[in-house]
Design a protein around this motif. Sequence first.
Motif, PDB file in Angstrom:
ATOM      1  N   ALA A 174     -30.569 -16.975  48.405  1.00 57.66           N
ATOM      2  CA  ALA A 174     -30.814 -16.516  49.773  1.00 57.66           C
ATOM      3  C   ALA A 174     -31.401 -17.652  50.615  1.00 57.66           C
ATOM      4  N   LEU A 175     -32.307 -18.420  50.020  1.00 55.42           N
ATOM      5  CA  LEU A 175     -32.863 -19.578  50.721  1.00 55.42           C
ATOM      6  C   LEU A 175     -31.766 -20.606  51.015  1.00 55.42           C
ATOM      7  N   GLY A 176     -30.875 -20.805  50.058  1.00 57.98           N
ATOM      8  CA  GLY A 176     -29.740 -21.708  50.271  1.00 57.98           C
ATOM      9  C   GLY A 176     -28.837 -21.202  51.384  1.00 57.98           C
ATOM     10  N   GLY A 177     -28.577 -19.878  51.416  1.00 55.93           N
ATOM     11  CA  GLY A 177     -27.766 -19.291  52.479  1.00 55.93           C
ATOM     12  C   GLY A 177     -28.426 -19.442  53.839  1.00 55.93           C
ATOM     13  N   LEU A 178     -29.744 -19.259  53.867  1.00 59.43           N
ATOM     14  CA  LEU A 178     -30.479 -19.439  55.120  1.00 59.43           C
ATOM     15  C   LEU A 178     -30.428 -20.895  55.573  1.00 59.43           C
ATOM     16  N   THR A 179     -30.646 -21.815  54.634  1.00 59.61           N
ATOM     17  CA  THR A 179     -30.613 -23.241  54.959  1.00 59.61           C
ATOM     18  C   THR A 179     -29.243 -23.646  55.496  1.00 59.61           C
ATOM     19  N   ASN A 180     -28.196 -23.197  54.817  1.00 55.51           N
ATOM     20  CA  ASN A 180     -26.836 -23.507  55.261  1.00 55.51           C
ATOM     21  C   ASN A 180     -26.559 -22.919  56.632  1.00 55.51           C
ATOM     22  N   SER A 181     -26.948 -21.677  56.841  1.00 55.88           N
ATOM     23  CA  SER A 181     -26.705 -21.016  58.122  1.00 55.88           C
ATOM     24  C   SER A 181     -27.438 -21.714  59.255  1.00 55.88           C
ATOM     25  N   LEU A 182     -28.684 -22.072  59.025  1.00 54.50           N
ATOM     26  CA  LEU A 182     -29.446 -22.774  60.056  1.00 54.50           C
ATOM     27  C   LEU A 182     -28.850 -24.153  60.348  1.00 54.50           C
ATOM     28  N   THR A 183     -28.305 -24.789  59.305  1.00 54.39           N
ATOM     29  CA  THR A 183     -27.657 -26.088  59.498  1.00 54.39           C
ATOM     30  C   THR A 183     -26.399 -25.940  60.351  1.00 54.39           C
ATOM     31  N   VAL A 184     -25.581 -24.929  60.038  1.00 54.04           N
ATOM     32  CA  VAL A 184     -24.362 -24.684  60.826  1.00 54.04           C
ATOM     33  C   VAL A 184     -24.740 -24.363  62.274  1.00 54.04           C
ATOM     34  N   TRP A 185     -25.745 -23.503  62.454  1.00 51.46           N
ATOM     35  CA  TRP A 185     -26.189 -23.150  63.805  1.00 51.46           C
ATOM     36  C   TRP A 185     -26.694 -24.385  64.559  1.00 51.46           C
ATOM     37  N   GLY A 239     -14.628 -32.154  66.543  1.00 47.38           N
ATOM     38  CA  GLY A 239     -13.393 -31.445  66.840  1.00 47.38           C
ATOM     39  C   GLY A 239     -13.310 -30.077  66.202  1.00 47.38           C
ATOM     40  N   VAL A 240     -14.451 -29.489  65.854  1.00 48.87           N
ATOM     41  CA  VAL A 240     -14.489 -28.170  65.223  1.00 48.87           C
ATOM     42  C   VAL A 240     -15.155 -27.199  66.187  1.00 48.87           C
ATOM     43  N   ASN A 241     -14.497 -26.095  66.460  1.00 50.19           N
ATOM     44  CA  ASN A 241     -14.994 -25.124  67.430  1.00 50.19           C
ATOM     45  C   ASN A 241     -15.862 -24.070  66.737  1.00 50.19           C
ATOM     46  N   ILE A 242     -17.009 -24.489  66.220  1.00 50.83           N
ATOM     47  CA  ILE A 242     -17.953 -23.569  65.583  1.00 50.83           C
ATOM     48  C   ILE A 242     -19.324 -23.808  66.199  1.00 50.83           C
ATOM     49  N   ALA A 243     -19.817 -22.793  66.892  1.00 46.79           N
ATOM     50  CA  ALA A 243     -21.158 -22.844  67.477  1.00 46.79           C
ATOM     51  C   ALA A 243     -21.695 -21.419  67.496  1.00 46.79           C
ATOM     52  N   PRO A 244     -22.081 -20.886  66.338  1.00 47.41           N
ATOM     53  CA  PRO A 244     -22.492 -19.486  66.268  1.00 47.41           C
ATOM     54  C   PRO A 244     -23.828 -19.236  66.966  1.00 47.41           C
ATOM     55  N   ALA A 245     -23.988 -18.010  67.435  1.00 49.51           N
ATOM     56  CA  ALA A 245     -25.274 -17.593  67.982  1.00 49.51           C
ATOM     57  C   ALA A 245     -26.158 -17.181  66.815  1.00 49.51           C
ATOM     58  N   LEU A 246     -27.411 -17.486  66.902  1.00 50.10           N
ATOM     59  CA  LEU A 246     -28.355 -17.155  65.826  1.00 50.10           C
ATOM     60  C   LEU A 246     -28.839 -15.718  66.032  1.00 50.10           C
ATOM     61  N   THR A 247     -28.067 -14.783  65.490  1.00 48.03           N
ATOM     62  CA  THR A 247     -28.389 -13.362  65.618  1.00 48.03           C
ATOM     63  C   THR A 247     -28.516 -12.758  64.218  1.00 48.03           C
ATOM     64  N   PRO A 248     -29.232 -11.642  64.094  1.00 46.60           N
ATOM     65  CA  PRO A 248     -29.334 -10.990  62.778  1.00 46.60           C
ATOM     66  C   PRO A 248     -27.974 -10.602  62.198  1.00 46.60           C
ATOM     67  N   ASN A 249     -27.047 -10.151  63.057  1.00 50.67           N
ATOM     68  CA  ASN A 249     -25.719  -9.762  62.575  1.00 50.67           C
ATOM     69  C   ASN A 249     -24.942 -10.934  62.000  1.00 50.67           C
ATOM     70  N   TRP A 250     -25.187 -12.117  62.494  1.00 50.41           N
ATOM     71  CA  TRP A 250     -24.519 -13.306  61.968  1.00 50.41           C
ATOM     72  C   TRP A 250     -25.262 -13.837  60.744  1.00 50.41           C
ATOM     73  N   LEU A 251     -26.583 -13.797  60.771  1.00 44.83           N
ATOM     74  CA  LEU A 251     -27.396 -14.420  59.734  1.00 44.83           C
ATOM     75  C   LEU A 251     -27.507 -13.589  58.458  1.00 44.83           C
ATOM     76  N   TYR A 252     -27.682 -12.287  58.579  1.00 46.01           N
ATOM     77  CA  TYR A 252     -27.942 -11.423  57.423  1.00 46.01           C
ATOM     78  C   TYR A 252     -26.880 -11.521  56.325  1.00 46.01           C
ATOM     79  N   PRO A 253     -25.582 -11.398  56.642  1.00 44.02           N
ATOM     80  CA  PRO A 253     -24.589 -11.479  55.563  1.00 44.02           C
ATOM     81  C   PRO A 253     -24.606 -12.820  54.848  1.00 44.02           C
ATOM     82  N   ARG A 254     -24.901 -13.891  55.548  1.00 39.43           N
ATOM     83  CA  ARG A 254     -24.931 -15.219  54.928  1.00 39.43           C
ATOM     84  C   ARG A 254     -26.098 -15.361  53.962  1.00 39.43           C
ATOM     85  N   ILE A 255     -27.221 -14.739  54.304  1.00 40.29           N
ATOM     86  CA  ILE A 255     -28.374 -14.777  53.402  1.00 40.29           C
ATOM     87  C   ILE A 255     -28.092 -13.938  52.155  1.00 40.29           C
ATOM     88  N   VAL A 256     -27.515 -12.749  52.345  1.00 41.07           N
ATOM     89  CA  VAL A 256     -27.204 -11.881  51.198  1.00 41.07           C
ATOM     90  C   VAL A 256     -26.164 -12.525  50.293  1.00 41.07           C
TER      91      VAL A 256
END
Length: 129
Positions: free
Chosen positions: A17-28, A40-57
Amino acid sequence: MTNKIARQATVFFSEGALGGLTNSLTVWLFGQLWITSALGVNIAPALTPNWLYPRIVWGGLWGVLFFLPILKNHPLSKGLVLSLGPTLAIVSSVSRESETGNDGVGVGDVNPYLWYCLMPCGESQQLTG
């Protein structure tokens, strides 16, 4: 014996879960700093619980891989090797389902390579496994 296994499972899930959080925060953060756009990559997610929770789980579930008896005395190498599982899952299945094209190239040609770089960032946080 059962308590030891339960304790290890809890630790491995927490590390994942810590790894998922670290990765998610890095992507964000890469999205916020326009690093992904510069690549050249179109990824800029919003830091919301709906985006973050599944990545941590999912990170926690992938952390259970640390039960595998490989590279016991080399935790950094073990983290990097075990990061291949989630990386391949993201690049091969999740990217295809999200209309980003085969292997996520629909959001940018560099996208698959960016995942190969960012996933170990999260998984290598699990050094105590």
